[in-house]
Design a protein around this motif. Structure first.
Motif, mmCIF file in Angstrom:
data_model
loop_
_atom_site.group_PDB
_atom_site.id
_atom_site.type_symbol
_atom_site.label_atom_id
_atom_site.label_comp_id
_atom_site.label_asym_id
_atom_site.label_seq_id
_atom_site.Cartn_x
_atom_site.Cartn_y
_atom_site.Cartn_z
ATOM 1 N N TYR A 210 -8.016 -16.374 -36.848
ATOM 2 C CA TYR A 210 -6.964 -16.258 -35.726
ATOM 3 C C TYR A 210 -7.282 -15.618 -34.353
ATOM 4 O O TYR A 210 -6.867 -16.270 -33.384
ATOM 5 N N GLN A 211 -8.475 -15.063 -34.588
ATOM 6 C CA GLN A 211 -9.029 -14.655 -33.197
ATOM 7 C C GLN A 211 -9.598 -15.854 -32.449
ATOM 8 O O GLN A 211 -9.379 -15.952 -31.109
ATOM 9 N N SER A 212 -10.323 -16.612 -33.076
ATOM 10 C CA SER A 212 -10.903 -17.991 -32.416
ATOM 11 C C SER A 212 -9.844 -18.859 -31.979
ATOM 12 O O SER A 212 -9.909 -19.296 -30.710
ATOM 13 N N LEU A 213 -8.580 -18.884 -32.846
ATOM 14 C CA LEU A 213 -7.408 -19.880 -32.354
ATOM 15 C C LEU A 213 -6.735 -19.270 -30.987
ATOM 16 O O LEU A 213 -6.426 -19.915 -30.012
ATOM 17 N N LEU A 214 -6.582 -17.947 -30.991
ATOM 18 C CA LEU A 214 -6.027 -17.445 -30.013
ATOM 19 C C LEU A 214 -6.946 -17.355 -28.775
ATOM 20 O O LEU A 214 -6.393 -17.668 -27.643
ATOM 21 N N ALA A 215 -8.105 -17.240 -28.827
ATOM 22 C CA ALA A 215 -9.075 -17.380 -27.848
ATOM 23 C C ALA A 215 -8.924 -18.676 -27.122
ATOM 24 O O ALA A 215 -8.892 -18.752 -25.974
ATOM 25 N N LEU A 216 -8.670 -19.745 -27.996
ATOM 26 C CA LEU A 216 -8.968 -21.252 -27.789
ATOM 27 C C LEU A 216 -7.466 -21.200 -26.508
ATOM 28 O O LEU A 216 -7.349 -21.869 -25.505
ATOM 29 N N LEU A 217 -6.241 -20.767 -27.059
ATOM 30 C CA LEU A 217 -5.076 -20.711 -26.452
ATOM 31 C C LEU A 217 -5.110 -20.003 -25.255
ATOM 32 O O LEU A 217 -4.706 -20.505 -24.182
ATOM 33 N N VAL A 218 -5.773 -18.807 -25.176
ATOM 34 C CA VAL A 218 -5.734 -17.887 -23.711
ATOM 35 C C VAL A 218 -6.568 -18.789 -22.974
ATOM 36 O O VAL A 218 -6.285 -18.910 -21.698
#
Length: 242
Positions: A210-218
């Protein structure tokens, strides 16, 4: 002095891989320091899980400082590497300043806001003194950065508050939510300590995802041109995702 450092950093060329590789360096080196100085038995996969943490942390702070400082995210990232470098220091602080070689670092999983480490210090919840010191130095750096580039006190205070919320989210709120929605009930610290290692490692892997997914969104929020292209192609992508 900080303003001169920022000006010096701004003269450097920016490249997204430079920021990414610095996060990789900090994450891997942090893992090595925890193993060598604090004797924490980390697996290679545990150390690799540090990488998305620093990428997301760096991108969230980039979004915050860019918005409040009124400067491009590229300029922020040139200076933010100095702030991320502080991530190496908790094991060193605990070993050198606080004379501890048995500190442990981790997330706050317990679904109990009353016990949450609001000040960043709760050794029993994996927030020892060295971590606390590094967190508050990083928060202070964010406020000073915004003051250096804007000269405005209100924006600097907002940067301090925003950075504080970012660290609460990274260390506590996100792990709490992942544990809760993964069906892992941890109402007390005793329940967390009684959990088997496999369960906690599984949570760690989920958090990294989820950190990776959120990093992509940001990142897409920072790169609006790329976000526009992605949105235009959503209907083409959807069948493959399904």
């Amino acid at each position: 002095m900080l303003r001169r450092l920022i000006e010096r950093q701004n003269r450097r060329n920016w490249h997204p891989y430079a920021f990414l590789m610095f996060c990789v360096f900090v994450g891997l080196t942090r893992g090595v320091l925890e193993i060598t100085l604090q004797g924490i038995g980390l697996y290679n996969s545990d150390v690799v899980n540090f990488l998305p943490f620093y990428v997301l942390l760096g991108l969230l702070l980039t979004l915050l400082l860019s918005s409040l400082g009124g400067v491009s995210f590229q300029s922020v990232q040139k200076s933010l590497t100095m702030g991320l470098f502080i991530g190496l220091f908790p094991p060193l602080f605990d070993y050198v300043i606080f004379a501890s070689n048995s500190a442990f670092y981790g997330y706050y999983y317990v679904w109990n806001l009353s016990q949450l480490p609001f000040l960043g210090y709760k050794p029993e919840f994996n927030f020892p003194a060295g971590e606390t010191l590094a967190i508050w130095i990083s928060i202070l750096f964010c406020g000073l950065y915004v003051f250096a580039v804007t000269g405005k006190v209100v924006r600097s205070l907002l940067a301090l508050a925003g950075a504080y919320l970012v660290f609460l989210f990274m260390g506590s709120f996100l792990p709490m939510l992942v544990a809760k929605f993964s069906g892992v009930e941890l109402p007390t610290i005793d329940a967390a300590r009684a959990s088997d290692t496999a369960t906690l490692r599984a949570l760690s892997f989920r958090i990294a995802f989820y950190q990776s997914l959120l990093a992509l969104l940001v990142y897409l929020l920072l790169r609006r041109d790329i976000l526009t292209l992605v949105v235009r192609r959503l209907l083409h992508v959807a069948p493959f995702v399904m």
